[in-house]
Design a protein around this motif. Structure first.
Motif, PDB file in Angstrom:
ATOM      1  N   ASN A  97       0.841  -1.099   0.142  1.00  0.00           N
ATOM      2  CA  ASN A  97      -0.023  -0.099  -0.121  1.00  0.00           C
ATOM      3  C   ASN A  97       0.873   1.402   0.060  1.00  0.00           C
ATOM      4  N   ILE A  98       2.039   1.104   0.213  1.00  0.00           N
ATOM      5  CA  ILE A  98       3.161   2.016   0.262  1.00  0.00           C
ATOM      6  C   ILE A  98       2.963   2.816  -1.256  1.00  0.00           C
ATOM      7  N   LYS A  99       3.000   4.339  -1.241  1.00  0.00           N
ATOM      8  CA  LYS A  99       2.885   4.896  -2.632  1.00  0.00           C
ATOM      9  C   LYS A  99       3.845   4.748  -3.535  1.00  0.00           C
ATOM     10  N   ASP A 100       3.362   4.169  -4.723  1.00  0.00           N
ATOM     11  CA  ASP A 100       4.113   3.800  -5.980  1.00  0.00           C
ATOM     12  C   ASP A 100       5.033   2.768  -5.672  1.00  0.00           C
ATOM     13  N   PHE A 101       4.520   1.847  -4.784  1.00  0.00           N
ATOM     14  CA  PHE A 101       5.042   0.400  -4.597  1.00  0.00           C
ATOM     15  C   PHE A 101       5.449  -0.244  -5.936  1.00  0.00           C
ATOM     16  N   THR A 102       4.525  -0.196  -6.639  1.00  0.00           N
ATOM     17  CA  THR A 102       4.815  -1.374  -7.985  1.00  0.00           C
ATOM     18  C   THR A 102       5.850  -0.707  -8.825  1.00  0.00           C
ATOM     19  N   VAL A 162      12.240  -4.566  -7.978  1.00  0.00           N
ATOM     20  CA  VAL A 162      11.905  -6.084  -7.238  1.00  0.00           C
ATOM     21  C   VAL A 162      12.683  -6.148  -5.734  1.00  0.00           C
ATOM     22  N   HIS A 163      13.961  -5.980  -5.964  1.00  0.00           N
ATOM     23  CA  HIS A 163      14.841  -6.110  -4.689  1.00  0.00           C
ATOM     24  C   HIS A 163      14.187  -5.205  -3.528  1.00  0.00           C
ATOM     25  N   VAL A 184      12.561   7.076  -1.206  1.00  0.00           N
ATOM     26  CA  VAL A 184      12.014   7.853  -0.374  1.00  0.00           C
ATOM     27  C   VAL A 184      11.123   6.966   0.425  1.00  0.00           C
ATOM     28  N   GLN A 185      10.558   5.769  -0.118  1.00  0.00           N
ATOM     29  CA  GLN A 185       9.752   4.874   0.328  1.00  0.00           C
ATOM     30  C   GLN A 185      10.314   3.800   1.508  1.00  0.00           C
ATOM     31  N   VAL A 186      11.881   4.024   1.181  1.00  0.00           N
ATOM     32  CA  VAL A 186      12.587   3.258   2.279  1.00  0.00           C
ATOM     33  C   VAL A 186      13.185   4.144   3.428  1.00  0.00           C
ATOM     34  N   HIS A 187      13.610   5.472   2.983  1.00  0.00           N
ATOM     35  CA  HIS A 187      14.037   6.494   3.890  1.00  0.00           C
ATOM     36  C   HIS A 187      13.806   7.901   3.504  1.00  0.00           C
TER      37      HIS A 187
END
Length: 362
Positions: free
Chosen positions: A43-48, A52-53, A237-240
């Motif tokens: 559900n994180i923004k722009d996850f797809t 892949v890693h 940004v989804q990670v940090h």
């Protein structure tokens, strides 16, 4: 064959139970369990749109407990005897790096008494990715461990993005099995480390007090996450989310006290895993109100040689350093032999004390 973690490439429970007595499925802090991927990560923004890693990392970021496949509970003489270990060499290694490990055992990572104190060695590893190669490499580590008794291996995928996990699992092992070790060298298996110089430097520290903070290496500051998708160090940004990192020491190699290692482990329990392991250590230090310090003898970006006419691997440049990154196995072996050659000439000031570079032959 049934596996216990999807996408983490774990070996089966039956495989581990069939292993020799040199391996173990420990119940001391680790157990067979299911670490399911976190469905909400999708559900994180722009996850797809993420590689892949990185998607896989976000799915399993919460997973911190994995079975041990190889253990050395007596490496430090037991928890009560671990104060006898002055410098513990903690070397990050992947299963396939057999030649590197063998060279290190014969050179700077040899276990020995130096200047009256003990140097001990441990390699830390996960498992190879999958298939027959994974089975062969696990067997290789098992055979090495049977001969040298110097490998810690956990049942998680050994990859660049799992280096932080490797560090956390080691610190947990240290708290249990080697809590009184005075100092640690935390480094890669492709560095040249002058461990004799390290012992002498650490012995020179005021009072040589293991209860004091020490974290030294090549300090990197005023930088932030690399947002370029083509980089090995890409962190979206989804990670940090933050655009900055606290000061940290380059992960090729750094020295720290046993006290500081325990502080980092304590802080890590409440800090979300970041895949860049050296940055993560800096984040843990910052949360504890501690800072890393630079030492001019630690060169994780390589040793600067001012002229292409000079031999960049002349041992006289390396006799006084603490650590230099990166070396091929044959270069490591030759350098170790070279710096211990009693006929080696080193005119002028030493590397550590000189203000201006003065090189052999100049």
């Amino acid at each position: 064959m049934k596996y216990f973690w999807k996408n983490l490439f774990c070996v089966s429970k039956n495989d581990v139970q069939k292993r020799s007595p040199t391996t173990r499925n420990t119940s001391n802090g680790f157990s067979w369990h299911t670490c399911r991927h976190n469905e909400s990560a999708a559900n994180i923004k722009d996850f797809t749109s993420l590689p892949v890693h990185i998607q896989d990392f976000l799915y399993h970021r919460h997973c911190r407990h994995f079975p041990m496949l190889l253990d050395v509970p007596d490496k430090c003489g037991g928890a009560d005897g671990s104060a006898e270990v002055f410098l513990l060499l903690v070397i990050k290694s992947s299963p396939e790096n057999y030649v590197r490990r063998e060279v290190l055992r014969k050179t700077w990572a040899s276990e020995r008494l130096h200047k009256g104190v003990w140097i001990r060695r441990i390699f830390i590893s996960g498992v190879a990715q999958a298939g027959y190669e994974k089975k062969r490499l696990n067997k290789l580590l098992e055979l090495e461990h049977r001969e040298h008794n110097d490998i810690l291996q956990w049942d998680f995928k050994d990859s660049f993005f799992n280096l932080t996990l490797k560090q956390i699992l080691f610190l947990e092992w240290m708290e249990r099995n080697c809590p009184q070790a005075h100092f640690l060298l935390n480094g890669d298996d492709d560095v040249f480390a002058n461990t004799g110089n390290m012992v002498e430097y650490l012995q020179s520290q005021e009072d040589n007090n293991v209860t004091k903070h020490l974290f030294v290496g090549h300090v990197i500051s005023n930088v932030g996450p690399i947002r370029h998708t083509g980089s090995k160090y890409y962190v979206p940004v989804q990670v940090h989310e933050s655009e900055s990192y606290p000061p940290y020491c380059g992960g090729g190699g750094f020295l720290l006290s046993g006290y500081t290692a325990q502080v980092i482990y304590k802080m890590s329990k409440s800090i979300t895993i970041l895949p860049i392991d050296d940055v993560y250590m800096g984040i843990c230090l910052a949360k504890a109100g501690l800072a890393p310090f630079s030492h001019m003898g630690v060169k994780t970006a390589g040793l600067y040689i001012p002229s292409s006419k000079l031999d960049a691997h002349d041992p006289c440049y390396y006799r006084e350093v603490l650590l230099v990154h990166r070396f091929l196995p044959h270069e490591l072996y030759l350098m170790w032999q070279g710096i211990h050659d009693p006929t080696l000439k080193f005119p002028g000031e030493t590397f550590v004390s000189r203000v201006k570079y003065q090189f052999c032959g100049l």
